[in-house]
Design an enzyme around this catalytic site. Sequence first.
Site, PDB file in Angstrom:
ATOM      1  N   ARG A 164      -1.297   9.141  -7.094  1.00 47.76           N
ATOM      2  CA  ARG A 164      -2.701   9.401  -6.758  1.00 47.76           C
ATOM      3  C   ARG A 164      -3.337  10.331  -7.800  1.00 47.76           C
ATOM      4  NH1 ARG A 164      -3.054  11.017  -1.251  1.00 47.76           N
ATOM      5  NH2 ARG A 164      -3.669   8.892  -0.770  1.00 47.76           N
TER       6      ARG A 164
ATOM      7  N   THR B 103       4.878  13.832   5.876  1.00 48.35           N
ATOM      8  CA  THR B 103       5.192  14.660   4.718  1.00 48.35           C
ATOM      9  C   THR B 103       6.344  15.597   5.081  1.00 48.35           C
ATOM     10  OG1 THR B 103       3.453  16.101   5.524  1.00 48.35           O
ATOM     11  CG2 THR B 103       2.902  14.680   3.678  1.00 48.35           C
TER      12      THR B 103
ATOM     13  N   ASP C 107       0.092   7.383  10.291  1.00 46.50           N
ATOM     14  CA  ASP C 107       0.201   8.410   9.258  1.00 46.50           C
ATOM     15  C   ASP C 107       0.344   9.777   9.943  1.00 46.50           C
ATOM     16  OD1 ASP C 107       0.279   9.352   6.713  1.00 46.50           O
ATOM     17  OD2 ASP C 107      -1.829   9.011   6.242  1.00 46.50           O
TER      18      ASP C 107
ATOM     19  N   LYS D  10       2.868   5.983   0.518  1.00 46.75           N
ATOM     20  CA  LYS D  10       3.306   5.604   1.872  1.00 46.75           C
ATOM     21  C   LYS D  10       2.339   4.593   2.497  1.00 46.75           C
ATOM     22  CE  LYS D  10       3.520   9.956   3.196  1.00 46.75           C
ATOM     23  NZ  LYS D  10       3.122  10.560   1.888  1.00 46.75           N
ATOM     24  N   THR D  11       1.049   4.870   2.385  1.00 49.37           N
ATOM     25  CA  THR D  11       0.070   3.925   2.944  1.00 49.37           C
ATOM     26  C   THR D  11       0.186   2.583   2.230  1.00 49.37           C
ATOM     27  OG1 THR D  11      -1.403   5.809   3.273  1.00 49.37           O
ATOM     28  CG2 THR D  11      -2.384   3.624   3.474  1.00 49.37           C
TER      29      THR D  11
HETATM   30  N1  LIG Z   1       4.435   2.795  -6.600  1.00 49.44           N
HETATM   31  C1  LIG Z   1       3.150   2.711  -6.896  1.00 49.44           C
HETATM   32  N2  LIG Z   1       2.724   1.884  -7.862  1.00 49.44           N
HETATM   33  C2  LIG Z   1       1.401   1.834  -8.192  1.00 49.44           C
HETATM   34  N3  LIG Z   1       0.439   2.562  -7.588  1.00 49.44           N
HETATM   35  C3  LIG Z   1       0.814   3.397  -6.623  1.00 49.44           C
HETATM   36  C4  LIG Z   1       2.168   3.507  -6.225  1.00 49.44           C
HETATM   37  N4  LIG Z   1       2.248   4.397  -5.224  1.00 49.44           N
HETATM   38  C5  LIG Z   1       1.006   4.827  -5.001  1.00 49.44           C
HETATM   39  N5  LIG Z   1       0.141   4.237  -5.835  1.00 49.44           N
HETATM   40  C6  LIG Z   1      -1.304   4.495  -5.896  1.00 49.44           C
HETATM   41  O1  LIG Z   1      -1.544   5.833  -5.511  1.00 49.44           O
HETATM   42  C7  LIG Z   1      -2.602   5.914  -4.577  1.00 49.44           C
HETATM   43  C8  LIG Z   1      -2.154   6.715  -3.384  1.00 49.44           C
HETATM   44  O2  LIG Z   1      -1.172   6.004  -2.671  1.00 49.44           O
HETATM   45  P1  LIG Z   1      -1.085   6.044  -1.070  1.00 49.44           P
HETATM   46  O3  LIG Z   1      -2.442   6.170  -0.468  1.00 49.44           O
HETATM   47  O4  LIG Z   1      -0.252   4.902  -0.660  1.00 49.44           O
HETATM   48  O5  LIG Z   1      -0.285   7.399  -0.889  1.00 49.44           O
HETATM   49  P2  LIG Z   1       0.231   8.069   0.481  1.00 49.44           P
HETATM   50  O6  LIG Z   1       1.641   8.488   0.234  1.00 49.44           O
HETATM   51  O7  LIG Z   1      -0.034   7.205   1.627  1.00 49.44           O
HETATM   52  O8  LIG Z   1      -0.670   9.335   0.550  1.00 49.44           O
HETATM   53  P3  LIG Z   1      -1.068  10.182   1.880  1.00 49.44           P
HETATM   54  O9  LIG Z   1       0.192  10.749   2.375  1.00 49.44           O
HETATM   55  O10 LIG Z   1      -2.014  11.190   1.306  1.00 49.44           O
HETATM   56  O11 LIG Z   1      -1.720   9.212   2.810  1.00 49.44           O
HETATM   57  C9  LIG Z   1      -3.014   4.473  -4.247  1.00 49.44           C
HETATM   58  O12 LIG Z   1      -4.240   4.192  -4.854  1.00 49.44           O
HETATM   59  C10 LIG Z   1      -2.009   3.591  -4.913  1.00 49.44           C
HETATM   60  O13 LIG Z   1      -2.686   2.600  -5.639  1.00 49.44           O
END
Ligand SMILES: Nc1ncnc2c1ncn2[C@@H]1O[C@H](COP(=O)(O)OP(=O)(O)OP(=O)(O)O)[C@@H](O)[C@H]1O
Length: 357
Positions: free
Chosen positions: A230, A171, A122, A77-78
């Site tokens: 992740r 989430t 977030d 998401k981030t």
């Molecule tokens: N579709 C994708 N392709 C490649 N790498 C990804 C992808 N999605 C996530 N990642 C990798 O996974 C890691 C976590 O992603 P991110 O921080 O965006 O998750 P998030 O959903 O925002 O988590 P949270 O809810 O804990 O903040 C990042 O380092 C990112 O590089």
Amino acid sequence: MNWDDTTDESTAPERLVAASADGEDQAVEAALRPKDLGEFIGQEKVREQLDLVLRAARARGATADHVLLSGAPGLGKTTLSMIIAAEMEAPIRITSGPAIQHAGDLAAILSSLQEGEVLFLDEIHRMSRPAEEMLYMAMEDFRVDVIVGKGPGATAIPLELPPFTLVGATTRAGLLPPPLRDRFGFTAHMEFYEPAELQRVIHRSANLLDVEIGAEGAAEIAGRSRGTPRIANRLLRRVRDYAQVKADGIITRDIAQAALKVYEVDARGLDRLDRGVLEALLKLFGGGPVGLSTLAVAVGEERETVEEVAEPFLVREGLLARTPRGRVATPAAWAHLGLTPPRSTTGGSGQQDLFGA
Ligand SMILES: Nc1ncnc2c1ncn2[C@@H]1O[C@H](COP(=O)(O)OP(=O)(O)OP(=O)(O)O)[C@@H](O)[C@H]1O
């Protein structure tokens, strides 16, 4: 100790398979984040739809509609919010619901936004109520009322805001009040990733980290990553350590298997806690049904730890079912631990059958 797998980003997880980010993840993740939609792996539908939304906004020379991203931690998401900003060639401001306790905190952020800026919020479901109400008006009319003074003398001073794009992440989309949900022009639900997609994530990350990895090694890690990029990236880093210390640095299937055995992450991505819960359920209670409290005592954990940390993944994997009579193991659980269910246990539905009750 906090093993929260779902919401609390403020504390570092101590599990290798936790979906929330720890300090090391945060440091490394910036380098591993895909920078544009083309680099973002998987989530085909979300990517296609978002691509249309952003292209159309760009063609109109307008700010993109507000976007809501829902899905489990660690699914990207981030990353997507940063991609939205990059695709719109706009700056991004990042904050989170728990950081906004007062409406004034939000007013300060909103009033300092530049035109077209992306505001990533977030855990939007954890924002305070007054801030949430201020956000309604800001999203719809690009305006906020700043309250000056207290009591009967308080006055509301309207403040115009530049157009901006709010990207909210949660989430728990179900926890958002409908008036807030309705103000997003585009809502995307992020799914867990398929092993083949995670394999691509692992290859991409290995490339960036300058780690040599074979297809089978990547498949081995992908299968244990619980559908979450992740976790895939974290397991890759740990397997890399093992490969460096115990071998020539190249990640093969054997190396990945041996490394993940050391780290106690099994072939399906279960760790020691998950397996402890399953083993107790099978070996001590014949597959259940057994009450949550009894199960927790048997594994020496708090009720909450079993319920909130271990069970969601076991249920998602079809290894455990929560029934009104208690926790029950499925046939897949017996198979996974290589145990034979008691003869009269049909479909793991339990002790009653076992004792002819
Ligand atoms: N579709 C994708 N392709 C490649 N790498 C990804 C992808 N999605 C996530 N990642 C990798 O996974 C890691 C976590 O992603 P991110 O921080 O965006 O998750 P998030 O959903 O925002 O988590 P949270 O809810 O804990 O903040 C990042 O380092 C990112 O590089």
